[in-house]
Write an enzyme that holds these catalytic residues in place. Structure first.
Site, mmCIF file in Angstrom:
data_model
loop_
_atom_site.group_PDB
_atom_site.id
_atom_site.type_symbol
_atom_site.label_atom_id
_atom_site.label_comp_id
_atom_site.label_asym_id
_atom_site.label_seq_id
_atom_site.Cartn_x
_atom_site.Cartn_y
_atom_site.Cartn_z
ATOM 1 N N ASP A 188 -28.162 -10.971 -5.526
ATOM 2 C CA ASP A 188 -28.115 -12.022 -6.479
ATOM 3 C C ASP A 188 -28.756 -13.224 -5.640
ATOM 4 O O ASP A 188 -28.159 -13.973 -4.977
ATOM 5 C CB ASP A 188 -26.570 -12.401 -6.660
ATOM 6 C CG ASP A 188 -26.502 -13.753 -7.540
ATOM 7 O OD1 ASP A 188 -27.375 -14.075 -8.012
ATOM 8 O OD2 ASP A 188 -25.431 -14.290 -7.593
ATOM 9 N N GLU A 222 -30.181 -22.621 -7.678
ATOM 10 C CA GLU A 222 -29.255 -22.151 -8.926
ATOM 11 C C GLU A 222 -27.762 -21.910 -8.556
ATOM 12 O O GLU A 222 -26.780 -22.276 -9.232
ATOM 13 C CB GLU A 222 -29.892 -20.814 -9.122
ATOM 14 C CG GLU A 222 -29.259 -20.113 -10.549
ATOM 15 C CD GLU A 222 -28.182 -19.462 -10.419
ATOM 16 O OE1 GLU A 222 -27.199 -19.017 -11.314
ATOM 17 O OE2 GLU A 222 -27.663 -18.932 -9.257
#
Length: 345
Positions: A188, A222
């Site tokens: 991720d 993010e």
């Protein structure tokens, strides 16, 4: 024209990304590698004021502009304080379980460019010493970093050049198994970044051209919520490419491409999501549609930033997200194939 995926290229570049520390806000080194790879592929590269990358690929038509986004920033930590006995207290960067980083090897990055190694430990790290070692709560207050240097007090640590606010990165320890699994921290979202570069590599190798102009947004904040709160003007559609979560009330597996219909920011665009589902069916790509109520993406940030766009979210299935993650190479390759099909039509 359907593109041929260079699978080894994607895996090789993923290894480069995983081996490069890049906690949110500390992404200058990895962005240099992003730029170098873009230059190698002949892809236009620029950066926004926050340091995120913008890569451009001309399409057959400039009547629409589609953004594909993935984030290269990861979870990490910062030095919160230097203790009197020569260890480091930490504060987290991004959201994760504290027990998921206990006993992890790490690096401490000083502001003047020095790098030291260490281990993240409970303050009660041994059952031979502490009667409550097993039950001792794992939180920021009860974890510390043992530095691999001859330090005995705060002054010794300061003499190394380590200061409050220095970044701490967790060792990714990537492993590519013969059965096709990729296990590592920070899949991720480095798996998705590698998937996007699979498209760019195909554009150079095969002369592949998308239907419309593409912008590849490689964001670097993010994990703290504002990676793409600003995006360039003129974008009509945005697909956030981020990992699919696996667990209770979810259908996703590590071999699947996840198509997210709704996350904590609300539902994604109905037409875009439906088109992605239909393309996956036509291409016989293993996929699932899932809902992630405790998840947000770069597309969420862009929508909340007030941008007049349509948005969707897809990505490879990743087990144990924000911990010791694992996916399968086929999910990464198929993510690239599904994206290619979407932007070809």
């Amino acid at each position: 024209m359907a593109i041929t995926i260079n699978e080894q290229y994607i895996l090789d570049f993923l290894k480069v990304l995983l081996d490069t520390p890049s906690p949110s806000g500390f992404t200058h080194d990895i962005m240099k590698k992003i730029k170098a790879e873009a230059d190698q592929l002949g892809i236009s590269f620029s950066q926004n004021e926050k340091g995120g990358a913008i890569l451009s690929l001309k399409g057959k038509s400039s009547s629409r502009k589609i953004a594909l986004s993935a984030h290269v920033d990861t979870l990490g930590a910062m030095v919160r304080a230097i203790t009197p006995h020569g260890t480091l207290s930490l504060t987290s960067v991004g959201g994760f379980m504290m027990n998921s980083i206990e006993n992890e090897y790490c690096q401490i990055h000083t502001r003047d460019g020095r790098v030291y190694t260490g281990t993240i430990l409970s303050k009660h790290p041994s059952v031979h010493v502490y009667t409550d070692a097993r039950e001792y709560k794992r939180d920021e207050e009860n974890l510390e970093i043992r530095i691999d240097e001859l330090v005995h007090n705060k002054e010794d640590v300061i003499s190394l050049g380590i200061s409050v606010g220095d970044y701490i990165s967790f060792e990714a320890r990537p492993v590519f198994t013969s059965s096709g699994y990729v296990k590592s921290r920070h899949l991720d979202d480095k798996a998705s970044v590698a998937a996007l570069f699979g498209l760019l590599e195909a554009s150079k190798r095969e002369g592949w051209v998308p239907q419309h102009d593409l912008l590849f947004l490689i964001s670097n904040y993010e994990e703290v919520g504002h990676g793409t709160a600003w995006i360039p003007e003129g974008i009509h559609e945005m697909i956030a490419v981020d990992m699919g979560a696996i667990g209770d009330n979810l259908s996703c597996k590590e071999t699947d491409v996840s198509i997210c219909a709704k996350d904590s920011g609300g539902p994604y665009d109905y037409e875009m999501t439906s088109k992605l589902i239909e393309l996956a069916k036509q291409l016989e790509i293993p996929y699932v549609v899932d809902i992630y109520p405790r998840y947000s993406s770069d597309a969420t940030a862009a929508l909340h930033g007030g941008h007049n766009i349509r948005a969707a979210l897809i990505g490879p299935g990743v087990h144990a997200s924000h911990a010791m993650e694992r996916t399968h190479k086929e999910a990464i390759f198929n993510t690239t194939k599904l994206l290619a099909a979407y932007v070809e039509g």
